[in-house]
Motif scaffolding. Structure first.
Motif, PDB file in Angstrom:
ATOM      1  N   GLY A 104     -47.093 -44.807  22.114  1.00  0.00           N
ATOM      2  CA  GLY A 104     -47.035 -45.512  22.684  1.00  0.00           C
ATOM      3  C   GLY A 104     -45.280 -46.307  21.492  1.00  0.00           C
ATOM      4  N   GLY A 105     -45.720 -46.385  20.625  1.00  0.00           N
ATOM      5  CA  GLY A 105     -44.760 -46.704  19.863  1.00  0.00           C
ATOM      6  C   GLY A 105     -43.567 -46.052  19.572  1.00  0.00           C
ATOM      7  N   MET A 106     -43.502 -44.593  20.337  1.00  0.00           N
ATOM      8  CA  MET A 106     -41.940 -43.518  19.765  1.00  0.00           C
ATOM      9  C   MET A 106     -41.635 -43.622  21.624  1.00  0.00           C
ATOM     10  N   PHE A 107     -42.250 -43.706  22.119  1.00  0.00           N
ATOM     11  CA  PHE A 107     -41.676 -44.765  24.074  1.00  0.00           C
ATOM     12  C   PHE A 107     -40.941 -45.828  24.020  1.00  0.00           C
ATOM     13  N   PHE A 108     -41.646 -46.868  23.891  1.00  0.00           N
ATOM     14  CA  PHE A 108     -40.743 -47.911  23.063  1.00  0.00           C
ATOM     15  C   PHE A 108     -40.027 -48.089  22.379  1.00  0.00           C
ATOM     16  N   ALA A 109     -40.043 -46.980  21.203  1.00  0.00           N
ATOM     17  CA  ALA A 109     -38.506 -47.271  20.748  1.00  0.00           C
ATOM     18  C   ALA A 109     -37.362 -46.550  21.085  1.00  0.00           C
ATOM     19  N   SER A 110     -38.039 -45.274  21.892  1.00  0.00           N
ATOM     20  CA  SER A 110     -36.961 -44.351  23.060  1.00  0.00           C
ATOM     21  C   SER A 110     -36.296 -45.484  24.211  1.00  0.00           C
ATOM     22  N   ILE A 148     -38.671 -58.577  22.080  1.00  0.00           N
ATOM     23  CA  ILE A 148     -39.774 -59.390  23.233  1.00  0.00           C
ATOM     24  C   ILE A 148     -40.640 -58.819  24.051  1.00  0.00           C
ATOM     25  N   ARG A 149     -39.749 -58.220  24.590  1.00  0.00           N
ATOM     26  CA  ARG A 149     -40.453 -57.092  25.927  1.00  0.00           C
ATOM     27  C   ARG A 149     -41.101 -56.236  25.283  1.00  0.00           C
ATOM     28  N   ARG A 150     -40.436 -55.766  24.190  1.00  0.00           N
ATOM     29  CA  ARG A 150     -40.765 -54.105  23.515  1.00  0.00           C
ATOM     30  C   ARG A 150     -42.702 -54.471  23.205  1.00  0.00           C
ATOM     31  N   PHE A 151     -42.910 -55.604  22.077  1.00  0.00           N
ATOM     32  CA  PHE A 151     -43.905 -55.674  21.534  1.00  0.00           C
ATOM     33  C   PHE A 151     -44.675 -56.589  23.058  1.00  0.00           C
ATOM     34  N   TYR A 191     -36.311 -49.162  24.473  1.00  0.00           N
ATOM     35  CA  TYR A 191     -35.365 -50.508  24.228  1.00  0.00           C
ATOM     36  C   TYR A 191     -34.757 -50.576  22.366  1.00  0.00           C
ATOM     37  N   GLY A 192     -34.982 -48.981  22.193  1.00  0.00           N
ATOM     38  CA  GLY A 192     -34.862 -48.868  20.828  1.00  0.00           C
ATOM     39  C   GLY A 192     -34.865 -49.712  19.405  1.00  0.00           C
ATOM     40  N   GLN A 193     -34.898 -49.988  18.579  1.00  0.00           N
ATOM     41  CA  GLN A 193     -35.359 -49.830  17.287  1.00  0.00           C
ATOM     42  C   GLN A 193     -34.035 -51.060  16.976  1.00  0.00           C
ATOM     43  N   ASP A 195     -37.993 -38.567  28.540  1.00  0.00           N
ATOM     44  CA  ASP A 195     -36.854 -39.462  29.802  1.00  0.00           C
ATOM     45  C   ASP A 195     -35.926 -40.330  29.186  1.00  0.00           C
ATOM     46  N   ALA A 196     -36.781 -41.346  28.670  1.00  0.00           N
ATOM     47  CA  ALA A 196     -36.052 -42.304  28.493  1.00  0.00           C
ATOM     48  C   ALA A 196     -34.768 -42.218  27.315  1.00  0.00           C
ATOM     49  N   VAL A 197     -34.816 -41.574  26.415  1.00  0.00           N
ATOM     50  CA  VAL A 197     -33.778 -41.304  25.990  1.00  0.00           C
ATOM     51  C   VAL A 197     -32.556 -40.434  26.250  1.00  0.00           C
ATOM     52  N   THR A 198     -32.714 -39.767  27.539  1.00  0.00           N
ATOM     53  CA  THR A 198     -31.789 -38.620  28.668  1.00  0.00           C
ATOM     54  C   THR A 198     -31.098 -40.075  28.786  1.00  0.00           C
TER      55      THR A 198
END
Lengths: 535, 230
Positions: free
Chosen positions: A436-442, A463-466, A444-446, A527-530
């Protein structure tokens, strides 16, 4: 032309940093975030108080629980201090603020005030709700809850100052030369802060936890719980309060003294992180001969992890999770409530998922996206390289904890199934939250320090990511928790003779579900990264 | 809209320059060309393949960020591997490229410890490791010292001699004039003019020996009040 005084300068700096950060959208995000936090706090505190009422727990245990919660926050801040993030400095600060004739200690004061302001805005409403719930339970006045909230805020400011002091100390000779002492210090504070939890272990003398009374988390917990439970008022609590303010004064004076130097040192510390691994005669650890693309991708991740502070972050996460599992198992609470174990593990696991989220490497996505590799597969390989070590660290702990528990629980088959499911469930939850952490980082970015300090959009994204990460992670792991929850009923309905089949079947279902969840989250991450276009 | 109705044909082996003011849409066009961004409509063809044929393209972004925690060798091995370079050719290709950029001594240094110019050279090597048929270079000479600029210009010249098609976005008009056979001037997301320097001069109604700078200013309607220099 008049020269502004220190207060005028600090005010100007704060206005400059705050300006543009609180738009309508940000405020809306904050309100939604606060709403969810308050719901979560109400749910958690009500569950705790109901359990406390049923079992007859004393306020002493509430104090321990709060002290532990605050300790986790404190350790997180100490860690961020050692990572150089205790005093966020952006490139534009260096370009425009540090080149101006403003005394560095005024910059320090403005930075700490700004950090405190954000913490107050974010932290105060849920804290007040928590204490109001407690004061309603103990029939004390609402003003006691407000006072308790203010005491906790003092603790939060102490934590922020301590974190800033640690970051400042990195640039003042404490850096690499004092690495051993630095590490000893962080381990000591961690151990001391976590001591209250040992009270859960039967037979441990209560005096052990008294050591934590000298730390800010112990002091704040004692005074706050004393206020809301109506037991405060004695000399002991007054002494605790005074000691808390001594801590505040000490970390403030220390910070002001250290901030007399320039903040450039902080950036130098960050720049030297990579250079310490630079050795003239080293050979490539990435020899590609005979290796597949994907093993090279994993190897690259492992090299990068080993040359940054991420190994330490992984170890700290593993120590937290392992320590928690061991103590929880020893306390005997595990056998009676493996579901609560998983739920608490989810919360801690969410912190651990930060390890996996560091992968996103936004600025370097051009290398990957202009190559013909599949992003879905790439993300999965990175997950393997980053998440697997944490699971490997934890697996022996699960076995060490699990075997005696299972052997000891053979006489109580109805509870045994929950334990059998909860043990691999601990690893499953950790692995799902990391995916899940990887998906949200992908997606919304770090956020880099620059992003956070200069872009309101990034703040809103954080905020959204959290929010989404917490909610979706909880949804994704809830079936694992649910299986443990229903296991006792299933054994009672079907009878103990079905225990082996049930255990095998439910563990298989749980593992299968975990596999599907991870695959789903990582595909979404790929897919998010793409789709990312902010390169 | 970053780009509006852009239509270009670039021949095999050609060096094609992209000029335009800041924010004109040059980088966006290049990112669409290499498949990093998706166009809202329209297609991009590369030879007989679609744009997904990334193996045929080498892309250098305007500010290339590299893995600072890897050594130069490790970074290039990683990039070569994910771009499909055969194992037996990869090390040889890397060694030759490092030699041509005088970076042999830095092969085992961390990328993070290299200077900006060295990092740019490493990024260029990474861009061309897989011997692409098309090079897409976004401002490859920005903020480089004179010595590094010369070596990068030589490298671009070398690629041209090998018959590689090069699409070059640059603010450096001299580079565009020297290296590019044809130049497209982009303004506000639209192609303002395409052609060799001579035809651009005609389109801008400037003198036959007018500097490209003046042609550029004339075509982008940002010409200063000073008279055209001859």
């Amino acid at each position: 032309m008049s020269v502004p005084g220190p207060l005028g300068t600090i005010g100007t700096l704060m206005r400059y940093w705050v300006k543009g950060r609180f738009t309508r959208a940000t405020i809306l995000g904050l309100v939604i975030g606060e709403f969810f936090s308050i719901i979560f706090i109400l749910f958690g505190s009500s569950t705790y108080l109901s359990f406390s009422n049923r079992v007859g727990l004393s306020t002493g245990l509430s104090e321990v629980a709060l002290s532990l919660l605050l300790a986790l926050f404190l350790v997180g801040l100490i860690q961020s201090g050692f990572n150089g993030s205790g005093l966020p400095v952006s490139a534009s600060d260096v370009d425009y603020v540090f080149t101006s004739p403003v005394p560095p200690r005024e910059v320090f004061a403005a930075k700490v005030l700004l950090n405190s302001l954000t913490t107050v805005l974010f932290g105060f409403p849920p804290i007040i709700v928590l204490y109001l719930r407690f004061s309603a339970y103990y029939h004390t006045s609402w003003s006691a809850a407000v006072l308790a909230g203010l005491v906790t805020l003092v603790f939060l400011v102490i934590g922020l100052l301590l974190s800033a002091d640690i970051t400042l100390s990195l640039g003042h000779g404490l850096g690499e030369r004092k690495k051993l002492w630095r590490n000893v210090f962080i381990v000591l504070v961690m151990v001391l802060s976590l001591l209250p939890i040992t009270l859960l272990i039967p037979g441990i003398p209560g005096g052990v936890a008294l050591i934590t009374q000298v730390l800010p988390n112990g002091l704040a917990a004692a005074v706050s719980v004393g206020l809301v439970s109506g037991t405060a008022g004695g000399l002991a609590h007054l002494a605790d309060l005074l000691l808390l303010f001594v801590w505040l004064g000490a970390v403030l004076v220390l910070g002001v003294r250290m901030s007399r130097g320039h903040f450039y040192d902080l950036l130098e510390v960050r720049a030297s992180i990579g250079e310490k691994f630079d050795r003239p005669n080293q050979v490539s650890r990435l020899d590609p001969k005979g290796k597949s693309i994907w093993s090279i991708v994993r190897l690259k991740e492992k090299i990068l992890i080993s040359r940054t502070r991420e190994v330490r972050a992984q170890l700290i996460s593993a120590i937290f999770l392992a320590g928690f599992m061991i103590i929880y198992a020893l306390s005997g609470s595990f056998q009676s409530s493996p579901t609560s174990f998983l739920f608490i593990l989810f919360i801690i696991g969410s912190f651990g998922s930060g390890t996996a989220t560091r992968w996103i490497e936004k600025e370097r996505l051009w290398i990957l996206k202009s190559s013909p590799v599949s992003m879905r597969r790439y993300v999965k390989e990175v997950y393997r390289a980053r998440a697997a070590p944490l699971l490997l660290y934890l697996a022996p702990v699960v076995i060490a904890v699990g075997v005696p528990l299972i052997l000891g629980g053979l006489s109580q088959p109805s509870l045994l199934l929950g334990v059998i499911l909860a043990l691999p469930g601990a690893l499953e939850i950790a692995s799902i939250t990391m995916a899940g952490g990887m998906f949200f980082a992908s997606k919304y970015g770090q956020s880099s320090t620059d992003d956070i300090l200069s872009s309101q959009a990034q703040e809103l994204a954080d905020i959204r990511r959290f929010l989404f990460q917490t909610i979706i992670n909880l949804v994704m792991v809830s079936p694992v928790i649910l299986l443990v929850f229903v296991s006792e009923t299933l054994v009672i309905i079907l009878g103990p003779s079905y225990l082996p089949i049930l255990a095998l079947g439910l563990v298989s279902i749980s593992l299968f579900f975990t596999g599907l969840s991870i695959n789903f989250l990582l595909n979404k991450a790929g897919d998010a990264v793409t789709r990312r276009e902010d390169l | 809209m970053a780009l509006d109705n852009v239509s270009l044909k670039i021949g095999s082996g050609e060096v094609f320059g992209l000029l335009g003011p800041n924010g004109a849409g040059k980088s966006t066009l290049l990112k669409i060309l290499v498949g990093i961004l998706r166009p809202t409509s329209g297609t991009i063809r590369l030879g007989e393949y679609d744009i997904v044929a990334k193996k045929l393209i080498g892309y250098l972004p305007e500010n290339p960020s590299l893995y600072t925690g890897l050594t130069t060798m490790e970074f290039l091995q990683f990039v070569g591997k994910i771009r499909g370079v055969a194992d037996d050719l990869l090390d040889q290709e890397i060694s030759e490229s490092l030699k041509s950029f005088a970076l042999e001594e830095k092969r085992n240094s961390l990328v993070g410890s290299l200077s900006k110019g060295m990092k740019q050279k490493v990024a260029l090597i990474a861009t061309s490791l897989h011997s692409p048929q098309v090079l897409v270079l976004d401002e490859p000479l920005t903020a480089l010292d004179p010595k590094t600029r010369v070596s990068v210009k030589d490298w671009i010249g070398g690629q041209t001699k090998r018959g590689v098609t090069t699409i070059l976005s640059t603010h450096d008009l001299d580079v565009a004039q020297t290296h590019a056979g044809r130049i497209a001037i982009i303004d506000h997301g639209k192609i303002a003019a395409v052609g060799d320097v001579e035809s651009l001069r005609k389109m801008a109604n400037t003198a036959s020996d007018a500097r490209l700078e003046d042609v550029f200013l004339q075509l982008t309607e940002e010409k200063s009040e000073e008279p055209t220099r001859h």
